[in-house]
Write a protein that holds these residues in place. Structure first.
Motif, PDB file in Angstrom:
ATOM      1  N   ASN A 230       0.795  -1.245   0.000  1.00 51.54           N
ATOM      2  CA  ASN A 230       0.000   0.000   0.000  1.00 51.54           C
ATOM      3  C   ASN A 230       0.819   1.283   0.000  1.00 51.54           C
ATOM      4  OD1 ASN A 230      -2.358  -1.488  -0.033  1.00 51.54           O
ATOM      5  ND2 ASN A 230      -2.459  -1.614   2.197  1.00 51.54           N
ATOM      6  N   VAL A 231       2.107   1.160  -0.332  1.00 49.09           N
ATOM      7  CA  VAL A 231       2.905   2.366  -0.543  1.00 49.09           C
ATOM      8  C   VAL A 231       2.432   3.070  -1.822  1.00 49.09           C
ATOM      9  CG1 VAL A 231       5.218   3.092  -1.314  1.00 49.09           C
ATOM     10  CG2 VAL A 231       4.972   1.717   0.737  1.00 49.09           C
ATOM     11  N   PHE A 232       2.035   2.271  -2.804  1.00 45.65           N
ATOM     12  CA  PHE A 232       1.536   2.839  -4.065  1.00 45.65           C
ATOM     13  C   PHE A 232       0.235   2.124  -4.434  1.00 45.65           C
ATOM     14  CE2 PHE A 232       1.184   3.827  -8.539  1.00 45.65           C
ATOM     15  CZ  PHE A 232       1.670   5.119  -8.622  1.00 45.65           C
ATOM     16  N   PRO A 233      -0.888   2.523  -3.836  1.00 48.81           N
ATOM     17  CA  PRO A 233      -2.160   1.835  -4.118  1.00 48.81           C
ATOM     18  C   PRO A 233      -2.639   2.085  -5.551  1.00 48.81           C
ATOM     19  CG  PRO A 233      -2.361   3.386  -2.265  1.00 48.81           C
ATOM     20  CD  PRO A 233      -1.029   3.619  -2.893  1.00 48.81           C
ATOM     21  N   LEU A 234      -3.347   1.112  -6.092  1.00 47.56           N
ATOM     22  CA  LEU A 234      -3.909   1.252  -7.440  1.00 47.56           C
ATOM     23  C   LEU A 234      -5.371   1.665  -7.325  1.00 47.56           C
ATOM     24  CD1 LEU A 234      -2.372  -1.860  -9.252  1.00 47.56           C
ATOM     25  CD2 LEU A 234      -1.550   0.506  -9.220  1.00 47.56           C
ATOM     26  N   TYR A 235      -5.712   2.821  -7.877  1.00 50.74           N
ATOM     27  CA  TYR A 235      -7.097   3.303  -7.806  1.00 50.74           C
ATOM     28  C   TYR A 235      -7.386   4.282  -8.934  1.00 50.74           C
ATOM     29  CZ  TYR A 235      -4.905   7.308  -5.398  1.00 50.74           C
ATOM     30  OH  TYR A 235      -4.103   8.369  -5.078  1.00 50.74           O
ATOM     31  N   GLU A 236      -8.666   4.561  -9.104  1.00 51.03           N
ATOM     32  CA  GLU A 236      -9.127   5.492 -10.140  1.00 51.03           C
ATOM     33  C   GLU A 236     -10.062   6.523  -9.508  1.00 51.03           C
ATOM     34  OE1 GLU A 236     -10.146   2.959 -13.968  1.00 51.03           O
ATOM     35  OE2 GLU A 236     -10.561   1.831 -12.148  1.00 51.03           O
ATOM     36  N   GLN A 275       5.500   2.840   8.419  1.00 53.43           N
ATOM     37  CA  GLN A 275       4.323   1.965   8.392  1.00 53.43           C
ATOM     38  C   GLN A 275       3.073   2.726   8.866  1.00 53.43           C
ATOM     39  OE1 GLN A 275       4.152  -1.585   7.434  1.00 53.43           O
ATOM     40  NE2 GLN A 275       2.079  -0.776   7.317  1.00 53.43           N
ATOM     41  N   GLU A 276       3.248   3.498   9.925  1.00 51.04           N
ATOM     42  CA  GLU A 276       2.097   4.261  10.453  1.00 51.04           C
ATOM     43  C   GLU A 276       1.615   5.309   9.439  1.00 51.04           C
ATOM     44  OE1 GLU A 276       3.613   5.644  14.205  1.00 51.04           O
ATOM     45  OE2 GLU A 276       3.714   3.584  14.965  1.00 51.04           O
ATOM     46  N   MET A 277       2.556   5.934   8.725  1.00 51.10           N
ATOM     47  CA  MET A 277       2.152   6.926   7.715  1.00 51.10           C
ATOM     48  C   MET A 277       1.405   6.247   6.567  1.00 51.10           C
ATOM     49  SD  MET A 277       5.232   9.723   7.538  1.00 51.10           S
ATOM     50  CE  MET A 277       6.586   8.645   7.223  1.00 51.10           C
ATOM     51  N   VAL A 278       1.903   5.090   6.141  1.00 53.39           N
ATOM     52  CA  VAL A 278       1.246   4.359   5.041  1.00 53.39           C
ATOM     53  C   VAL A 278      -0.154   3.913   5.488  1.00 53.39           C
ATOM     54  CG1 VAL A 278       1.362   2.224   3.654  1.00 53.39           C
ATOM     55  CG2 VAL A 278       3.400   3.648   3.945  1.00 53.39           C
ATOM     56  N   ASP A 279      -0.268   3.440   6.735  1.00 57.30           N
ATOM     57  CA  ASP A 279      -1.584   3.011   7.244  1.00 57.30           C
ATOM     58  C   ASP A 279      -2.556   4.188   7.285  1.00 57.30           C
ATOM     59  OD1 ASP A 279      -0.535   0.494   7.567  1.00 57.30           O
ATOM     60  OD2 ASP A 279      -0.260   0.652   9.747  1.00 57.30           O
ATOM     61  N   ALA A 280      -2.070   5.354   7.703  1.00 57.93           N
ATOM     62  CA  ALA A 280      -2.949   6.538   7.774  1.00 57.93           C
ATOM     63  C   ALA A 280      -3.399   6.958   6.370  1.00 57.93           C
ATOM     64  CB  ALA A 280      -2.205   7.688   8.462  1.00 57.93           C
ATOM     65  N   ASP A 281      -2.471   6.914   5.410  1.00 58.26           N
ATOM     66  CA  ASP A 281      -2.836   7.264   4.023  1.00 58.26           C
ATOM     67  C   ASP A 281      -3.876   6.284   3.479  1.00 58.26           C
ATOM     68  OD1 ASP A 281      -1.080   9.350   4.057  1.00 58.26           O
ATOM     69  OD2 ASP A 281       0.471   8.358   2.850  1.00 58.26           O
ATOM     70  N   TRP A 282      -3.703   5.013   3.845  1.00 60.68           N
ATOM     71  CA  TRP A 282      -4.632   3.978   3.367  1.00 60.68           C
ATOM     72  C   TRP A 282      -6.047   4.243   3.914  1.00 60.68           C
ATOM     73  CZ3 TRP A 282      -4.982   0.439  -0.266  1.00 60.68           C
ATOM     74  CH2 TRP A 282      -5.924  -0.592  -0.138  1.00 60.68           C
ATOM     75  N   ILE A 283      -6.112   4.613   5.186  1.00 58.69           N
ATOM     76  CA  ILE A 283      -7.425   4.909   5.797  1.00 58.69           C
ATOM     77  C   ILE A 283      -8.087   6.089   5.067  1.00 58.69           C
ATOM     78  CG2 ILE A 283      -8.530   5.820   7.898  1.00 58.69           C
ATOM     79  CD1 ILE A 283      -6.489   4.018   9.460  1.00 58.69           C
TER      80      ILE A 283
END
Ligand SMILES: Cc1ncc(C[n+]2csc(CCOP(=O)(O)OP(=O)(O)O)c2C)c(N)n1
Ligand SMILES: [Mg+2]
Length: 292
Positions: A230-236, A275-283
């Protein structure tokens, strides 16, 4: 012609990209989806070199080389010229690095998408100014060592979220894509190609073995890990408000970071912080996806 070359590829073999260059893989996949009726606008970047000096070219489609800051404006002008000639079929594809997109080209890009120009703008993101020797850009992630963030001066500020910025312009289509997910990537280019009449933006993850301290055969594996952790999620994102997730990652960031020389100095505490920053971005991303 080599046996393993797809004869329909619009990129010649023998270009000057580094071994394992993600940006070269990205162009090959992009042009497979875009086809020969494409004109490529290149600001200064590695691809300006890979494309070759006129009259040589590594691409089988026309190229307009332009100044570092001007991809959005040059693509707009080329579109206007094609329209004057009555050519509504050819797609104008700006193809810029992260420096040319997140930094120096941002106002030109913002102007073009605010006017909703009929162009596809692609940022191939290798997360630094690679062509000039690995200087940090505003796309360089937190924790990275570059030649301008060396030693204990490794980069402390966050990577800019360029897709959020594009979505805020409410353009018809913006998406992320990765060279490790070629079907997904080519589908997005095809969608962008057919969505004529307005601005489309694709943010493409492009591994750089030379700048990241990686052996060249790891290019695709690292790109895959970036999506899986989830460092580089795939989305549109359609019309700035309709967010769709294309892949659910479930890995931790540690294997991704530890595989790359540019992160080799990070301690376990630093890795936990990332990891915490990536988790926050994912949320945050999930909040936008769930609004559909
Ligand atoms: C106005 C201006 N400043 C600096 C340069 C030198 N320059 C050429 S390419 C480049 C780096 C481009 O970085 P990026 O857009 O990320 O593409 P990459 O090289 O990583 O593919 C720089 C600084 C330039 N050509 N024009
Ligand atoms: Mg770059």
């Amino acid at each position: 012609m080599r046996d393993n070359q797809n004869i329909s590829d619009l990129i010649h073999p023998g270009h000057v990209a580094c071994p394992g260059c993600g940006a070269a893989i990205a162009m090959k996949l992009a042009l497979r989806a875009m086809g020969p009726k494409t004109m490529v606008v290149l600001p200064a970047c590695c691809w300006g070199v890979i494309a070759g000096p006129y009259p040589q070219s590594s691409l089988k489609v026309p190229i307009l080389q332009t100044a570092f800051a001007t991809a959005g404006a040059a693509a707009s002008g080329l579109r206007a010229a094609l329209d004057m000639k009555g050519d509504g079929e050819t797609v104008v594809m700006a193809w810029a690095g992260d420096g040319g997109t997140f930094d120096i080209g941002l106002q030109s890009l913002s102007g073009a998408v605010e006017r909703n120009e009929d162009i596809l703008y692609v940022c191939y993101d290798n997360e630094a100014y690679m062509n000039t020797g690995v200087q940090r850009s505003s796309s360089t992630p937190y924790g990275t060592r570059t030649t301008t963030t060396p030693g204990q001066g490794w980069k402390r500020s966050r990577k800019k979220n360029i897709v959020d910025i594009m979505a805020a312009h409410q353009i018809p289509y913006a998406a992320t894509a990765s060279i490790a997910f070629p079907q997904d990537m080519m589908q997005k280019f095809e969608k962008a190609r057919h969505l004529k009449g307005g601005a489309r933006f694709l943010h493409v993850y492009a591994t750089c073995p030379t700048g990241w301290g990686l052996s060249s055969e790891k290019t695709v594996a690292i790109a895959r890990l970036a999506v899986q952790c989830n460092v580089f999620p795939l989305y549109e994102v359609e019309k700035g408000g309709d967010w769709m997730l294309n892949h659910q990652g479930n890995m931790r960031v540690a294997p991704y970071l530890k595989a790359q020389g540019r992160f080799g100095h990070l301690t376990e505490i630093d890795i936990q912080h990332i990891q915490e920053m990536v988790d926050a971005d994912w949320i945050h991303l999930m909040e936008k996806v769930s609004r559909r």
